[in-house]
Design a protein around this motif. Structure first.
Motif, PDB file in Angstrom:
ATOM      1  N   VAL A 167       1.066  -1.183   0.037  1.00  0.00           N
ATOM      2  CA  VAL A 167      -0.042   0.040  -0.068  1.00  0.00           C
ATOM      3  C   VAL A 167       0.998   1.240  -0.101  1.00  0.00           C
ATOM      4  N   PHE A 168       0.728   2.200  -0.866  1.00  0.00           N
ATOM      5  CA  PHE A 168       1.369   3.289  -1.074  1.00  0.00           C
ATOM      6  C   PHE A 168       0.789   4.345  -1.632  1.00  0.00           C
ATOM      7  N   PRO A 169      -0.016   5.087  -0.599  1.00  0.00           N
ATOM      8  CA  PRO A 169      -0.899   6.377  -0.910  1.00  0.00           C
ATOM      9  C   PRO A 169      -0.080   7.507  -1.055  1.00  0.00           C
ATOM     10  N   SER A 170       1.049   7.683  -1.749  1.00  0.00           N
ATOM     11  CA  SER A 170       1.986   8.998  -1.517  1.00  0.00           C
ATOM     12  C   SER A 170       1.221   9.960  -2.170  1.00  0.00           C
ATOM     13  N   LEU A 171       1.241  11.124  -1.671  1.00  0.00           N
ATOM     14  CA  LEU A 171       0.679  12.480  -2.243  1.00  0.00           C
ATOM     15  C   LEU A 171       1.611  12.966  -3.438  1.00  0.00           C
ATOM     16  N   THR A 172       2.817  13.143  -3.138  1.00  0.00           N
ATOM     17  CA  THR A 172       3.755  13.549  -4.246  1.00  0.00           C
ATOM     18  C   THR A 172       4.913  12.569  -4.439  1.00  0.00           C
ATOM     19  N   GLU A 173       5.165  12.204  -5.546  1.00  0.00           N
ATOM     20  CA  GLU A 173       6.198  11.314  -5.695  1.00  0.00           C
ATOM     21  C   GLU A 173       7.188  11.628  -6.968  1.00  0.00           C
ATOM     22  N   GLY A 174       8.359  11.506  -6.968  1.00  0.00           N
ATOM     23  CA  GLY A 174       9.186  11.741  -7.896  1.00  0.00           C
ATOM     24  C   GLY A 174       9.230  10.606  -9.050  1.00  0.00           C
ATOM     25  N   PHE A 175       9.363   9.481  -8.639  1.00  0.00           N
ATOM     26  CA  PHE A 175       9.431   8.287  -9.306  1.00  0.00           C
ATOM     27  C   PHE A 175       8.601   7.103  -8.751  1.00  0.00           C
ATOM     28  N   GLY A 176       8.799   6.642  -7.578  1.00  0.00           N
ATOM     29  CA  GLY A 176       8.301   5.436  -6.975  1.00  0.00           C
ATOM     30  C   GLY A 176       8.901   4.174  -6.868  1.00  0.00           C
ATOM     31  N   LEU A 177       9.995   4.214  -6.181  1.00  0.00           N
ATOM     32  CA  LEU A 177      10.908   2.932  -6.321  1.00  0.00           C
ATOM     33  C   LEU A 177      10.314   1.896  -5.613  1.00  0.00           C
ATOM     34  N   PRO A 178       9.533   1.984  -4.181  1.00  0.00           N
ATOM     35  CA  PRO A 178       9.188   0.862  -3.636  1.00  0.00           C
ATOM     36  C   PRO A 178       7.903   0.440  -4.324  1.00  0.00           C
ATOM     37  N   PRO A 179       7.026   0.827  -4.997  1.00  0.00           N
ATOM     38  CA  PRO A 179       6.124   0.343  -5.656  1.00  0.00           C
ATOM     39  C   PRO A 179       6.684  -0.733  -6.866  1.00  0.00           C
ATOM     40  N   ILE A 180       7.727  -0.477  -7.344  1.00  0.00           N
ATOM     41  CA  ILE A 180       8.573  -1.248  -8.215  1.00  0.00           C
ATOM     42  C   ILE A 180       9.177  -2.645  -7.721  1.00  0.00           C
ATOM     43  N   GLU A 181       9.717  -2.316  -6.504  1.00  0.00           N
ATOM     44  CA  GLU A 181      10.064  -3.308  -5.623  1.00  0.00           C
ATOM     45  C   GLU A 181       9.129  -4.327  -5.399  1.00  0.00           C
ATOM     46  N   ALA A 182       8.119  -3.884  -4.969  1.00  0.00           N
ATOM     47  CA  ALA A 182       7.115  -4.730  -4.474  1.00  0.00           C
ATOM     48  C   ALA A 182       6.318  -5.628  -5.690  1.00  0.00           C
ATOM     49  N   MET A 183       5.981  -4.686  -6.744  1.00  0.00           N
ATOM     50  CA  MET A 183       5.434  -5.474  -8.213  1.00  0.00           C
ATOM     51  C   MET A 183       6.473  -6.732  -8.537  1.00  0.00           C
ATOM     52  N   TYR A 184       7.872  -6.568  -8.284  1.00  0.00           N
ATOM     53  CA  TYR A 184       8.512  -7.726  -8.721  1.00  0.00           C
ATOM     54  C   TYR A 184       7.964  -8.832  -8.011  1.00  0.00           C
ATOM     55  N   PHE A 185       7.532  -8.770  -6.803  1.00  0.00           N
ATOM     56  CA  PHE A 185       6.841  -9.966  -6.209  1.00  0.00           C
ATOM     57  C   PHE A 185       5.501 -10.362  -6.764  1.00  0.00           C
ATOM     58  N   GLY A 186       5.092  -9.649  -7.355  1.00  0.00           N
ATOM     59  CA  GLY A 186       3.589 -10.061  -7.744  1.00  0.00           C
ATOM     60  C   GLY A 186       2.780  -9.937  -6.946  1.00  0.00           C
ATOM     61  N   ARG A 187       2.828  -8.922  -5.662  1.00  0.00           N
ATOM     62  CA  ARG A 187       1.842  -8.913  -4.551  1.00  0.00           C
ATOM     63  C   ARG A 187       0.963  -7.738  -5.137  1.00  0.00           C
ATOM     64  N   PRO A 188      -0.512  -7.870  -4.732  1.00  0.00           N
ATOM     65  CA  PRO A 188      -1.361  -6.806  -4.992  1.00  0.00           C
ATOM     66  C   PRO A 188      -0.705  -5.219  -4.560  1.00  0.00           C
ATOM     67  N   THR A 189      -0.643  -4.415  -5.478  1.00  0.00           N
ATOM     68  CA  THR A 189      -0.202  -3.041  -5.314  1.00  0.00           C
ATOM     69  C   THR A 189      -1.394  -2.016  -5.330  1.00  0.00           C
ATOM     70  N   PHE A 190      -1.240  -1.432  -4.452  1.00  0.00           N
ATOM     71  CA  PHE A 190      -2.188  -0.025  -4.247  1.00  0.00           C
ATOM     72  C   PHE A 190      -1.543   1.373  -4.200  1.00  0.00           C
ATOM     73  N   LEU A 191      -1.820   2.335  -5.398  1.00  0.00           N
ATOM     74  CA  LEU A 191      -1.067   3.222  -5.241  1.00  0.00           C
ATOM     75  C   LEU A 191      -1.871   4.445  -5.222  1.00  0.00           C
ATOM     76  N   ALA A 192      -1.670   5.742  -4.869  1.00  0.00           N
ATOM     77  CA  ALA A 192      -2.441   6.958  -5.112  1.00  0.00           C
ATOM     78  C   ALA A 192      -2.686   7.142  -6.572  1.00  0.00           C
ATOM     79  N   ARG A 193      -3.722   7.750  -7.041  1.00  0.00           N
ATOM     80  CA  ARG A 193      -3.664   8.301  -8.399  1.00  0.00           C
ATOM     81  C   ARG A 193      -3.154   9.645  -8.429  1.00  0.00           C
ATOM     82  N   ARG A 194      -1.881   9.810  -7.994  1.00  0.00           N
ATOM     83  CA  ARG A 194      -1.228  10.997  -8.086  1.00  0.00           C
ATOM     84  C   ARG A 194       0.056  11.151  -8.690  1.00  0.00           C
TER      85      ARG A 194
END
Length: 207
Positions: free
Chosen positions: A114-141
């Motif tokens: 879960v990564f509901p970040s309000l301001t993000e420059g790139f988003g490194l942790p979501p990519i790390e998590a996605m490599y494991f195929g886990r459901p990934t929840f992001l802010a639409r920001r």
């Protein structure tokens, strides 16, 4: 955002960098009271802009959920820890200054990232998590929809009811094909691609 603030005279070219694939990394369990597969995971530098307070409010309104927040220690994380103790939120654990082995274990064993970040420059942790195929929840920001594209799920509001509904709806339909889509999307971010696109851009500018 670039067009709006800088009024570019020509289209911007985006070249993405890479984030590590930790799947082959050694793993070490986190010291948490939760079982593998039952906790929601957040990994970041633990700043207010990461919208951690929204996740705390969600955890308070959803007491049967389990949460692990991982990142570096700071004055802000000390205030978060004090808040958790004052409010008696036993379903939230802060894991600070963890190793890469612990991070790899957390990604592999979380229920969802879960990564509901309000301001993000790139988003490194979501990519790390996605490599494991886990459901990934992001802010639409900011850049996050670019990173997750169709593979991730998105929060459009950050009140507890809306966030819980987004999570439960997406998890109820999550299957192996969606897990593979997350891994495929993470695999898009490779240094080889980054270098090739920089070289092509430099050659185009040189002409």
């Amino acid at each position: 955002d670039l067009d709006r603030h800088l009024r570019l005279k020509q289209p911007a070219q985006v070249i993405y960098n890479e984030e590590r694939d930790l799947r082959a990394h050694e793993q070490a369990p986190l010291p948490i009271p939760f079982q593998p597969g039952e906790f929601f995971l957040h990994v970041s530098r633990m700043a207010p802009s990461k919208n951690i307070q929204a996740m705390i409010e969600l955890a308070a309104a959803w007491p049967e959920s389990r949460w692990v927040f991982a990142g570096g220690s700071s004055d802000y994380t000390a205030s978060l820890q004090a808040q958790l103790q004052t409010r008696g939120l036993r379903n939230v654990v802060l894991c600070l200054d963890i190793s890469d082995a612990q991070k790899a274990w957390a990604y592999a064993n979380c229920r969802a990232f879960v990564f509901p970040s309000l301001t993000e420059g790139f988003g490194l942790p979501p990519i790390e998590a996605m490599y494991f195929g886990r459901p990934t929840f992001l802010a639409r920001r900011t850049c996050l929809p670019e990173i997750g594209q169709q593979a991730a799920s998105y929060f459009d509001a950050f009140d507890p009811a809306s966030m819980r509904a987004t999570i439960e709806t997406s998890l109820s339909g999550f299957d192996e094909s969606q897990s593979r889509a997350l891994v495929a999307r993470a695999s898009h971010f490779r240094w080889e691609r980054c270098v090739d696109e920089h070289i092509a851009a430099y050659l185009a500018w040189a002409r």
